[in-house]
Design a protein around this motif. Structure first.
Motif, PDB file in Angstrom:
ATOM      1  N   UNK A  37       0.906  -1.313   0.518  1.00 24.43           N
ATOM      2  CA  UNK A  37       0.179   0.024   0.432  1.00 24.43           C
ATOM      3  C   UNK A  37       0.706   1.214  -0.218  1.00 24.43           C
ATOM      4  N   UNK A  38       0.739   1.855  -1.493  1.00 18.53           N
ATOM      5  CA  UNK A  38       1.605   3.077  -1.655  1.00 18.53           C
ATOM      6  C   UNK A  38       1.772   4.001  -0.677  1.00 18.53           C
ATOM      7  N   UNK A  39       1.687   4.430   0.301  1.00 18.51           N
ATOM      8  CA  UNK A  39       1.042   5.371   1.219  1.00 18.51           C
ATOM      9  C   UNK A  39       1.431   5.713   2.020  1.00 18.51           C
ATOM     10  N   UNK A  40       3.435   4.966   2.605  1.00 19.86           N
ATOM     11  CA  UNK A  40       2.632   4.787   4.388  1.00 19.86           C
ATOM     12  C   UNK A  40       4.462   5.461   4.126  1.00 19.86           C
ATOM     13  N   UNK A  41       5.503   5.953   3.182  1.00 16.12           N
ATOM     14  CA  UNK A  41       6.598   7.124   3.838  1.00 16.12           C
ATOM     15  C   UNK A  41       6.752   7.176   5.558  1.00 16.12           C
ATOM     16  N   UNK A  42       7.754   6.591   5.534  1.00 23.97           N
ATOM     17  CA  UNK A  42       9.025   6.146   4.818  1.00 23.97           C
ATOM     18  C   UNK A  42       9.161   4.471   4.556  1.00 23.97           C
ATOM     19  N   UNK A  57       9.519  -1.394   1.309  1.00 25.37           N
ATOM     20  CA  UNK A  57      10.948  -2.625  -0.332  1.00 25.37           C
ATOM     21  C   UNK A  57      11.587  -2.782  -0.772  1.00 25.37           C
ATOM     22  N   UNK A  58      12.800  -2.119   0.724  1.00 24.29           N
ATOM     23  CA  UNK A  58      14.581  -2.349  -0.142  1.00 24.29           C
ATOM     24  C   UNK A  58      14.762  -3.467   0.925  1.00 24.29           C
ATOM     25  N   UNK A  59      13.787  -4.319   1.967  1.00 26.81           N
ATOM     26  CA  UNK A  59      13.621  -5.254   2.620  1.00 26.81           C
ATOM     27  C   UNK A  59      13.154  -6.454   1.916  1.00 26.81           C
ATOM     28  N   UNK A  60      11.980  -6.067   1.220  1.00 29.34           N
ATOM     29  CA  UNK A  60      11.409  -7.233   0.010  1.00 29.34           C
ATOM     30  C   UNK A  60      12.879  -7.458  -1.412  1.00 29.34           C
ATOM     31  N   UNK A  61      12.945  -6.659  -1.544  1.00 26.72           N
ATOM     32  CA  UNK A  61      13.946  -6.805  -2.607  1.00 26.72           C
ATOM     33  C   UNK A  61      15.473  -7.456  -1.846  1.00 26.72           C
ATOM     34  N   UNK A  62      15.441  -7.083  -0.799  1.00 22.11           N
ATOM     35  CA  UNK A  62      17.021  -7.388  -0.026  1.00 22.11           C
ATOM     36  C   UNK A  62      16.770  -9.504  -0.030  1.00 22.11           C
ATOM     37  N   UNK A  63      15.109  -9.763   0.528  1.00 20.45           N
ATOM     38  CA  UNK A  63      14.589 -11.071   0.859  1.00 20.45           C
ATOM     39  C   UNK A  63      14.942 -11.484  -0.454  1.00 20.45           C
ATOM     40  N   UNK A  64      13.840 -11.417  -1.743  1.00 16.57           N
ATOM     41  CA  UNK A  64      13.879 -11.955  -3.080  1.00 16.57           C
ATOM     42  C   UNK A  64      15.630 -12.134  -3.750  1.00 16.57           C
ATOM     43  N   UNK A 187       4.888   5.564  15.204  1.00 13.46           N
ATOM     44  CA  UNK A 187       6.152   6.967  15.086  1.00 13.46           C
ATOM     45  C   UNK A 187       6.691   7.601  14.240  1.00 13.46           C
ATOM     46  N   UNK A 188       7.449   6.695  13.403  1.00  5.69           N
ATOM     47  CA  UNK A 188       7.836   7.015  12.492  1.00  5.69           C
ATOM     48  C   UNK A 188       7.283   7.667  10.812  1.00  5.69           C
ATOM     49  N   UNK A 189       6.384   6.819  10.366  1.00  5.21           N
ATOM     50  CA  UNK A 189       5.759   7.817   9.557  1.00  5.21           C
ATOM     51  C   UNK A 189       4.605   8.490  10.139  1.00  5.21           C
ATOM     52  N   UNK A 190       4.231   9.188  10.810  1.00 11.10           N
ATOM     53  CA  UNK A 190       3.498  10.560  10.885  1.00 11.10           C
ATOM     54  C   UNK A 190       4.645  11.878  11.054  1.00 11.10           C
ATOM     55  N   UNK A 254      16.383   3.802   8.116  1.00 13.78           N
ATOM     56  CA  UNK A 254      15.349   4.270   8.912  1.00 13.78           C
ATOM     57  C   UNK A 254      14.955   4.086  10.211  1.00 13.78           C
ATOM     58  N   UNK A 255      15.237   2.845  11.037  1.00 13.05           N
ATOM     59  CA  UNK A 255      14.670   3.427  12.359  1.00 13.05           C
ATOM     60  C   UNK A 255      15.351   3.783  13.548  1.00 13.05           C
ATOM     61  N   UNK A 256      15.893   4.695  13.716  1.00  5.93           N
ATOM     62  CA  UNK A 256      16.394   5.134  14.524  1.00  5.93           C
ATOM     63  C   UNK A 256      15.817   6.121  15.806  1.00  5.93           C
ATOM     64  N   UNK A 257      14.545   6.162  15.202  1.00  7.46           N
ATOM     65  CA  UNK A 257      13.956   7.488  15.939  1.00  7.46           C
ATOM     66  C   UNK A 257      12.864   5.825  17.197  1.00  7.46           C
TER      67      UNK A 257
END
Length: 412
Positions: A37-42, A57-64, A187-190, A254-257
């Motif tokens: 659902x491409x509406x949740x940056x980052x 997206x990056x995690x999914x591509x790396x898993x593939x 927290x991060x998306x908002x 992405x996850x520092x916060x």
């Protein structure tokens, strides 16, 4: 005889249908189709060129890549993703909170990363994430989300108005325009969607992180229950990404916060949490996972003792104590020591009856009782406690059921 043969044939077809479904999910694969659902940056969104970008997206591509299969992304409205998964429109849902309610319907991989949730409101609203503060207020949530499930189960039965939105953009717009009073968000998306934008200057996180069974603690990949082989493959690939350093390379941007929240607020020094303005003391001081609470009186909204004598004041004090603990990631089930202060020890038997109704019989805190000449605001009783925090949803006390619904949420 004909009926028996027909029934036997139907059973055979059902068994074989289940067999072929499992076989289809477990067969050797050259592609994994992920719902997004491409509406949740980052986490997941599209850039100005229309390309999918973000952590998921990056995690999914790396898993593939680790599994040497093609990664295909399928656009999907989040609220209908579980139904679409069961209809085999894709193989997995990328980035979904793994909650007990959802685990009844689908399977999940190991958590990809931690998840924290906050109430966000205007800076001058004075709102905090408790039933008492939010009663009668309009709280926006995304339809089909874990936050909707939490708000509907914990807040709506007590008079909080929960408004669901199909799109997060619509939700944020309603908050900015004043159509809702607050929103429950990750927290991060908002931060990306509002707080770090020019429109978010008047908004802030209101109170501590919100915790609950319906919210879950982390984000994982959702799969059909018949997809055990794919689940195991993804788990192995995730572990390999962690071992070779690729996982850290992707997530650290992405996850520092999320890290402080994921550690449940543990810190080296004490954390001081003020209560109402003008007080000469902190409402709560946290040291590690221990909470030291100041005296709680049975006062009404005008800071006057409630009517009804010591028992009524004790009930009000226990209700305030419970809400204070919940704001600081604890509960009555995690109280370890209390002190009762009474201006008249003859009230102890009635006060004790109220006190005991708020604790499970096998989780009674240690306790002291003190007789005092006088209490602030001419109150008749006060209570102070020491508690510990929890990392997961705690056992519920008997009293919580008086104001909170225990029925399963209607959402997925």
């Amino acid at each position: 005889m004909a009926v028996t043969q027909i029934c036997a044939a139907l059973i055979f077809l059902m068994v074989m249908g289940g067999f072929f479904t499992v076989a289809a999910d477990d067969q050797a694969r050259s592609e994994i189709r992920f719902a997004v659902a491409a509406q949740f940056p980052p986490y997941e969104s599209r850039n100005e060129k229309g390309q999918l970008v973000g952590l998921n997206i990056e995690l999914g591509n790396a898993l593939c890549a680790q599994l040497k299969v093609r990664c295909t992304w399928v656009d999907q409205v989040f609220a209908g993703s579980i139904v679409a998964l069961e209809q085999r429109r894709f193989d997995a849902i990328m980035g979904m909170a793994s909650t007990p309610q959802r685990r009844q319907l689908i399977d999940f991989t190991e958590d990809l990363y931690p998840l924290t949730t906050h109430l966000v409101a205007r800076k001058d609203s004075g709102l905090v994430p408790t039933v008492r503060s939010l009663r009668g207020k309009r709280i926006g949530v995304l339809a089909g989300s874990n936050r909707e499930a939490f708000a509907q189960a914990q807040w709506a039965p007590a008079g909080v108005i929960v408004k669901s939105f199909w799109l997060n953009d619509q939700l944020i717009r309603s908050l900015v325009e004043g159509d809702i009073d607050a929103t429950l968000q990750g927290t991060i998306e908002i931060r990306e969607a509002l707080l770090d934008t020019p429109y978010g200057q008047d908004f802030k996180f209101s109170g501590p992180a919100v915790v609950g069974e319906q919210l879950g603690n982390g984000v994982a990949i959702g799969l059909r229950k018949s997809g055990a082989a794919l689940r195991d493959e993804l788990n192995r690939a995730l572990e390999q990404l962690k071992q070779n350093g690729e996982y850290l390379r992707i997530t650290q941007r992405y996850l520092m916060e999320e890290k402080p929240s994921a550690m449940s607020g543990r810190g080296d020094g004490p954390q001081f949490h003020s209560g109402a303005s003008g007080l000469s003391f902190s409402e709560v001081v946290r040291v590690g996972n221990t909470l030291y609470l100041s005296d709680v009186l049975g006062l009404d909204e005008r800071r006057n003792p409630v009517k009804g004598g010591a028992p009524a004041q004790m009930k009000q004090a226990m209700s305030i104590l419970r809400e204070t603990l919940e704001r600081h990631q604890s509960s009555l089930a995690h109280v370890v020591k209390c002190t009762l202060l009474l201006t008249d020890l003859d009230d102890l038997s009635q006060v004790n009856e109220v006190y005991l109704s708020y604790f499970l019989s096998d989780r009674l805190p240690a306790r002291s009782v003190l007789s005092v000449r006088r209490l602030p605001r001419r109150a008749l009783v006060a209570i102070e406690c020491i508690a510990v925090t929890h990392d997961q949803e705690e056992p519920r006390s008997q009293a919580i059921s008086l104001e909170e619904s225990t029925k399963p949420p209607a959402t997925k």
